[in-house]
Design a protein around this motif. Structure first.
Motif, PDB file in Angstrom:
ATOM      1  N   ILE A 171       0.746  -1.129   0.118  1.00 18.84           N
ATOM      2  CA  ILE A 171       0.057  -0.054  -0.127  1.00 18.84           C
ATOM      3  C   ILE A 171       0.871   1.155  -0.016  1.00 18.84           C
ATOM      4  O   ILE A 171       1.857   1.266   0.946  1.00 18.84           O
ATOM      5  N   LEU A 172       0.618   1.888  -1.111  1.00 21.99           N
ATOM      6  CA  LEU A 172       1.686   3.289  -1.264  1.00 21.99           C
ATOM      7  C   LEU A 172       0.638   4.602  -1.128  1.00 21.99           C
ATOM      8  O   LEU A 172      -0.322   4.374  -1.829  1.00 21.99           O
ATOM      9  N   ARG A 173       1.077   5.493  -0.540  1.00 17.74           N
ATOM     10  CA  ARG A 173       0.290   6.783  -0.548  1.00 17.74           C
ATOM     11  C   ARG A 173       1.055   8.207  -1.114  1.00 17.74           C
ATOM     12  O   ARG A 173       2.467   7.855  -0.850  1.00 17.74           O
ATOM     13  N   GLY A 174       0.497   8.856  -1.624  1.00 21.66           N
ATOM     14  CA  GLY A 174       1.277   9.956  -2.367  1.00 21.66           C
ATOM     15  C   GLY A 174       0.206  10.962  -2.730  1.00 21.66           C
ATOM     16  O   GLY A 174      -1.052  10.848  -2.535  1.00 21.66           O
ATOM     17  N   THR A 175       0.837  12.078  -3.423  1.00 19.63           N
ATOM     18  CA  THR A 175       0.216  13.113  -3.690  1.00 19.63           C
ATOM     19  C   THR A 175       0.228  13.455  -5.372  1.00 19.63           C
ATOM     20  O   THR A 175       1.604  13.307  -5.903  1.00 19.63           O
ATOM     21  N   SER A 176      -0.898  13.282  -6.117  1.00 20.91           N
ATOM     22  CA  SER A 176      -0.588  13.393  -7.706  1.00 20.91           C
ATOM     23  C   SER A 176      -1.202  14.774  -8.078  1.00 20.91           C
ATOM     24  O   SER A 176      -1.804  15.547  -7.056  1.00 20.91           O
ATOM     25  N   ARG A 177      -1.509  15.039  -9.201  1.00 20.03           N
ATOM     26  CA  ARG A 177      -1.801  16.177  -9.861  1.00 20.03           C
ATOM     27  C   ARG A 177      -3.529  16.149  -9.572  1.00 20.03           C
ATOM     28  O   ARG A 177      -4.400  17.157  -9.792  1.00 20.03           O
ATOM     29  N   HIS A 178      -4.011  15.000  -9.320  1.00 27.01           N
ATOM     30  CA  HIS A 178      -5.413  14.869  -9.052  1.00 27.01           C
ATOM     31  C   HIS A 178      -5.752  15.024  -7.471  1.00 27.01           C
ATOM     32  O   HIS A 178      -6.841  15.097  -6.835  1.00 27.01           O
ATOM     33  N   GLY A 179      -4.718  15.203  -6.682  1.00 27.80           N
ATOM     34  CA  GLY A 179      -4.798  15.313  -5.188  1.00 27.80           C
ATOM     35  C   GLY A 179      -4.359  14.007  -4.606  1.00 27.80           C
ATOM     36  O   GLY A 179      -3.503  13.280  -5.074  1.00 27.80           O
ATOM     37  N   PRO A 180      -4.475  13.793  -3.202  1.00 28.29           N
ATOM     38  CA  PRO A 180      -4.073  12.602  -2.543  1.00 28.29           C
ATOM     39  C   PRO A 180      -4.528  11.408  -3.148  1.00 28.29           C
ATOM     40  O   PRO A 180      -5.747  11.206  -3.523  1.00 28.29           O
ATOM     41  N   THR A 186      -0.852  -5.554  -5.887  1.00 31.71           N
ATOM     42  CA  THR A 186      -0.788  -7.000  -5.718  1.00 31.71           C
ATOM     43  C   THR A 186      -0.103  -7.528  -6.416  1.00 31.71           C
ATOM     44  O   THR A 186      -0.314  -7.470  -7.573  1.00 31.71           O
ATOM     45  N   SER A 187       0.681  -8.500  -6.011  1.00 32.94           N
ATOM     46  CA  SER A 187       1.493  -9.269  -7.103  1.00 32.94           C
ATOM     47  C   SER A 187       1.346 -10.617  -6.935  1.00 32.94           C
ATOM     48  O   SER A 187       1.207 -11.371  -5.849  1.00 32.94           O
ATOM     49  N   GLU A 188       1.596 -11.192  -8.022  1.00 32.71           N
ATOM     50  CA  GLU A 188       1.651 -12.894  -8.071  1.00 32.71           C
ATOM     51  C   GLU A 188       2.802 -13.263  -9.084  1.00 32.71           C
ATOM     52  O   GLU A 188       3.232 -12.610 -10.144  1.00 32.71           O
ATOM     53  N   LEU A 189       3.390 -14.416  -8.611  1.00 34.02           N
ATOM     54  CA  LEU A 189       4.386 -14.917  -9.388  1.00 34.02           C
ATOM     55  C   LEU A 189       3.751 -16.150 -10.331  1.00 34.02           C
ATOM     56  O   LEU A 189       3.033 -16.853 -10.013  1.00 34.02           O
ATOM     57  N   ASP A 190       4.093 -16.081 -11.798  1.00 35.26           N
ATOM     58  CA  ASP A 190       3.987 -17.019 -12.568  1.00 35.26           C
ATOM     59  C   ASP A 190       5.295 -17.820 -12.673  1.00 35.26           C
ATOM     60  O   ASP A 190       6.100 -17.548 -13.797  1.00 35.26           O
ATOM     61  N   LEU A 191       5.706 -18.547 -12.031  1.00 33.40           N
ATOM     62  CA  LEU A 191       7.048 -19.218 -11.927  1.00 33.40           C
ATOM     63  C   LEU A 191       7.404 -20.096 -13.147  1.00 33.40           C
ATOM     64  O   LEU A 191       8.426 -19.905 -13.842  1.00 33.40           O
ATOM     65  N   PRO A 192       6.484 -20.903 -13.596  1.00 32.86           N
ATOM     66  CA  PRO A 192       6.687 -21.571 -14.897  1.00 32.86           C
ATOM     67  C   PRO A 192       6.847 -20.741 -16.019  1.00 32.86           C
ATOM     68  O   PRO A 192       7.713 -21.294 -17.009  1.00 32.86           O
ATOM     69  N   ARG A 193       6.511 -19.479 -16.046  1.00 31.77           N
ATOM     70  CA  ARG A 193       6.796 -18.493 -17.322  1.00 31.77           C
ATOM     71  C   ARG A 193       7.624 -17.416 -16.957  1.00 31.77           C
ATOM     72  O   ARG A 193       8.177 -16.714 -17.769  1.00 31.77           O
TER      73      ARG A 193
END
Length: 262
Positions: A171-180, A186-193
């Motif tokens: 979870i990352l938080r920051g400020t963009s041109r749209h505001g906060p 979410t990460s998933e590993l596809d080890l066979p490929r």
């Protein structure tokens, strides 16, 4: 012929996410958030290790590294798939007074060849977007762009460290041109490929939600070395960071210095 058609189909499937993911949010929360001292360190490393006056930046983004290098007196040609990024890079270069020294073009680094470059570099995830042919083509394009003896820096994910320190959710938080904004990644590993899949869920002000997906290929260092050698490079060194510390199993990034044959 059937294998070729299938390979092209897989490549197309795996790269369709690129234009969706790389938008203004990535600029605001990632590209523009690189610490100044880290950028300076990269520029110093590139200037010292690649040498020469004319450089090729493969996957230049918005010119985060190319523009400071141009400010140091170098000539840089930057190429990136995302036209809005290269347009922004050129705007920033012009505003910084280095528009003649830093030129940015929207093109595929796998086929773009510059002329008479003393050095080339790819920093980030320019490689790994598609099938293995894409990575090999990017290395081959760098070799064609370099003069004999020209040097090449490849900075990419450190697969051993990614696997050893794998995080399923961030979870990352920051400020963009749209505001906060809040990013749930979410990460998933596809080890066979050998793939790392990510789902990027952006929570914007006003309740707007954007969902993007990506797939990046994980290369072990020896695999990148082999592909560089196949492209006509001799590999000088493999590092874990800009201090030239030997690559370790916990390193999340990998730096490879290579040289085109004389």
């Amino acid at each position: 012929p059937r294998r070729t058609a299938r390979a092209r189909k897989i490549n197309a499937m795996e790269t369709t996410w690129v234009h969706d993911l790389y938008d203004e949010l990535l600029i605001d929360l990632f590209l523009d958030q690189r610490p100044t001292d880290e950028t300076d360190a990269f520029c110093t490393f590139i200037q010292a290790e690649l040498g020469g006056r004319r450089l090729l930046d493969q996957g230049c983004g918005v010119g985060t590294i190319a523009i400071p290098l141009a400010a140091r007196g170098l000539s840089v040609v930057g190429v990136d798939l995302i036209a809005s990024y290269t347009d922004e890079a050129q705007r920033r270069a012009n505003a910084a007074g280095v528009g003649e020294a830093a030129t940015f073009l929207a093109a595929d680094a796998a086929s773009f060849v510059a002329e008479d470059c003393d050095g080339a570099y790819t920093v980030g995830t320019c490689i790994g977007h598609g099938d293995d042919h894409q990575t090999r083509a990017i290395f081959a394009a760098a070799a064609k762009s370099l003069r004999p003896g020209g040097r090449y820096l490849v900075e990419f994910l450190g697969a051993p460290g990614i696997l050893r320190r794998f995080e399923r959710q961030q979870i990352l938080r920051g400020t963009s041109r749209h505001g906060p904004v809040t990013l749930l990644r979410t990460s998933e590993l596809d080890l066979p490929r050998g793939l790392l899949h990510k789902t990027w869920t952006w929570l914007l002000p006003g309740g707007e939600e954007r969902v993007r997906k990506s797939a990046i290929r994980l290369y072990f260092p020896h695999e990148l070395v082999e592909r560089l050698q196949d492209a006509g490079f001799g590999v000088d060194a493999v590092f874990g960071d800009l201090t030239k510390r030997p690559l370790g199993v916990d390193d999340l990034r990998c730096l490879i210095l290579a040289k085109k044959a004389d």
